[in-house]
Every structure is written in structure tokens, then in C-alpha cells.
Design an enzyme around this catalytic site. Structure first.
Site, PDB file in Angstrom:
ATOM      1  N   GLY A  49       0.840  -1.200   0.000  1.00  0.00           N
ATOM      2  CA  GLY A  49       0.000   0.000   0.000  1.00  0.00           C
ATOM      3  C   GLY A  49       0.868   1.239   0.000  1.00  0.00           C
ATOM      4  O   GLY A  49       1.554   1.512  -0.960  1.00  0.00           O
ATOM      5  N   LYS A  50       0.826   2.005   1.099  1.00  0.00           N
ATOM      6  CA  LYS A  50       1.558   3.270   1.224  1.00  0.00           C
ATOM      7  C   LYS A  50       1.096   4.222   0.123  1.00  0.00           C
ATOM      8  O   LYS A  50       1.928   4.798  -0.594  1.00  0.00           O
ATOM      9  CB  LYS A  50       3.070   3.065   1.158  1.00  0.00           C
ATOM     10  CG  LYS A  50       3.622   2.205   2.263  1.00  0.00           C
ATOM     11  CD  LYS A  50       5.146   2.195   2.178  1.00  0.00           C
ATOM     12  CE  LYS A  50       5.763   1.061   2.905  1.00  0.00           C
ATOM     13  NZ  LYS A  50       7.138   0.799   2.569  1.00  0.00           N
ATOM     14  N   HIS A  51      -0.197   4.324  -0.043  1.00  0.00           N
ATOM     15  CA  HIS A  51      -0.756   5.267  -1.014  1.00  0.00           C
ATOM     16  C   HIS A  51      -2.217   5.526  -0.651  1.00  0.00           C
ATOM     17  O   HIS A  51      -2.801   4.825   0.187  1.00  0.00           O
ATOM     18  CB  HIS A  51      -0.641   4.716  -2.443  1.00  0.00           C
ATOM     19  CG  HIS A  51      -1.364   3.430  -2.656  1.00  0.00           C
ATOM     20  ND1 HIS A  51      -0.739   2.209  -2.744  1.00  0.00           N
ATOM     21  CD2 HIS A  51      -2.679   3.174  -2.767  1.00  0.00           C
ATOM     22  CE1 HIS A  51      -1.637   1.257  -2.913  1.00  0.00           C
ATOM     23  NE2 HIS A  51      -2.831   1.822  -2.926  1.00  0.00           N
ATOM     24  N   ALA A  52      -2.782   6.532  -1.319  1.00  0.00           N
ATOM     25  CA  ALA A  52      -4.227   6.788  -1.265  1.00  0.00           C
ATOM     26  C   ALA A  52      -4.703   6.861  -2.710  1.00  0.00           C
ATOM     27  O   ALA A  52      -3.905   6.846  -3.656  1.00  0.00           O
ATOM     28  CB  ALA A  52      -4.514   8.100  -0.533  1.00  0.00           C
ATOM     29  N   ARG A  98      -3.614   4.056   2.915  1.00  0.00           N
ATOM     30  CA  ARG A  98      -3.666   2.697   3.438  1.00  0.00           C
ATOM     31  C   ARG A  98      -2.300   2.027   3.378  1.00  0.00           C
ATOM     32  O   ARG A  98      -1.550   2.221   2.420  1.00  0.00           O
ATOM     33  CB  ARG A  98      -4.720   1.843   2.724  1.00  0.00           C
ATOM     34  CG  ARG A  98      -4.396   1.211   1.375  1.00  0.00           C
ATOM     35  CD  ARG A  98      -4.476   2.158   0.205  1.00  0.00           C
ATOM     36  NE  ARG A  98      -5.585   3.078   0.220  1.00  0.00           N
ATOM     37  CZ  ARG A  98      -6.743   2.857  -0.396  1.00  0.00           C
ATOM     38  NH1 ARG A  98      -6.930   1.756  -1.067  1.00  0.00           N
ATOM     39  NH2 ARG A  98      -7.682   3.777  -0.383  1.00  0.00           N
TER      40      ARG A  98
END
Ligand code: T46
Length: 137
Positions: A49-52, A98
Site C-alpha cells: 500500500g503506502k498510497h491513497a 492505506r
């Protein structure tokens, strides 16, 4: 619980033959389904993840094993959700940062998505995510 994410309990059709969950557009899925993908074979301590997403909505189902999601709306929410059941779906709206980790060896995640894969829909910098959230307020 809030409008950024929610846990959906699916109807389980179970009998002596085993169990079945059916997910239909217009039923428990609150958007038109445009894409389905699945994730497996991720080591316990990897952080995915580590993104929106600017517009994407998703329902995330851990159909086997378990993993842990951290959901962050950039304002007042940073919560952890453990997914460990094929009977539950995690709805995540757009504009939620997330990260997910703590994958069990048997973890298989199925994701139902409201849009096709669009790299332009990803926000991959947390600082950029926060600045977009602040500008929208
Ligand atoms: C999300 C979480 C839960 C594609 O080619 N098509 C696709 O539909 C997707 C989702 C990914 N890809 C490619 C892009 C990368 O080369 O597959 C590779 C891994 O994707 P990513 O690093 O984005 O995977 P995750 O697990 O970090 O995130 C994914 C989704 O991208 C994301 O929308 O919410 O699962």
C-alpha cells in the site's frame, strides 16, 4: 466506524457441503464493479500500500489467512483493522491512506474495485496526500 471505511458482514450460504458467499452489483457492493484483483505470497513483515486514491473505492476481502490494514484519512483517523475472515469485507473510500502488513503465510486478499487500474488515481506521497486533504477542507 465512519464514512471512510466500514466492515461489511456478508451473507454466508453454508451447509454440510461447506460455505459460499455471493457478491453482486447492486447488492452489498456500493459501486459498479470495474476490476477484481488478488494478492498472495507476501511475507509477514512486508508493508504494502503506502498510497491513497483520488477516486477509487474498494472492498477488500481476506479470503484466507489474515493481515492488518492501517487506514488514515489525513485529518483525525488512523485506525488498524485486522482482516481474518472470508465472511467480512473492508470497504475503503477514496482519499484514505492505506498500508497493510502482518501477512499470514496463507493470506489471500481479493479486492473488488470501482475503477480500472489507473496510475493517475494513485497518491504515492504522504505529504502530497495531506496537502490535498487540507486543500479540500
Ligand atoms: C490497494 C491495495 C489494497 C496492475 O497492473 N493492475 C492492478 O489492478 C493493480 C492493483 C496493480 N497492478 C500492478 C502495479 C504494480 O506493478 O501490480 C503491481 C503491484 O501493485 P501495488 O504496488 O499498487 O500493490 P499494493 O498491494 O501496494 O496495492 C494494491 C492496489 O494497488 C491498491 O489500489 O488499495 O492493493
Amino acid at each position: 466506524m465512519n464514512s471512510f471505511y466500514k466492515i461489511i458482514d456478508f451473507v454466508v450460504h453454508g451447509d454440510y457441503n461447506g460455505n459460499l458467499v455471493a457478491l453482486e452489483r447492486g447488492g452489498v457492493i456500493p459501486f459498479d464493479i470495474q476490476r477484481i484483483y488478488y494478492i498472495w505470497g507476501t511475507k509477514f513483515d512486508v508493508i504494502r500500500g503506502k498510497h491513497a486514491h483520488l477516486n477509487l473505492e474498494q472492498i477488500i476481502i481476506c479470503v484466507s489467512g489474515s493481515c492488518e490494514f492501517t487506514l488514515d484519512n489525513g485529518v483525525d483517523l488512523r485506525e488498524k483493522v485486522i482482516l481474518d475472515s472470508p465472511c467480512k469485507g473492508l470497504y475503503v473510500s477514496s482519499m484514505v491512506w492505506r498500508e497493510f502488513t502482518k501477512f499470514s503465510d496463507d493470506c489471500v486478499i481479493v479486492v473488488i474495485a470501482s475503477l480500472p487500474y489507473l496510475e493517475s488515481d494513485y497518491i504515492r506521497s504522504y505529504d502530497k496526500f495531506i496537502s490535498i486533504v487540507k486543500n479540500d477542507q
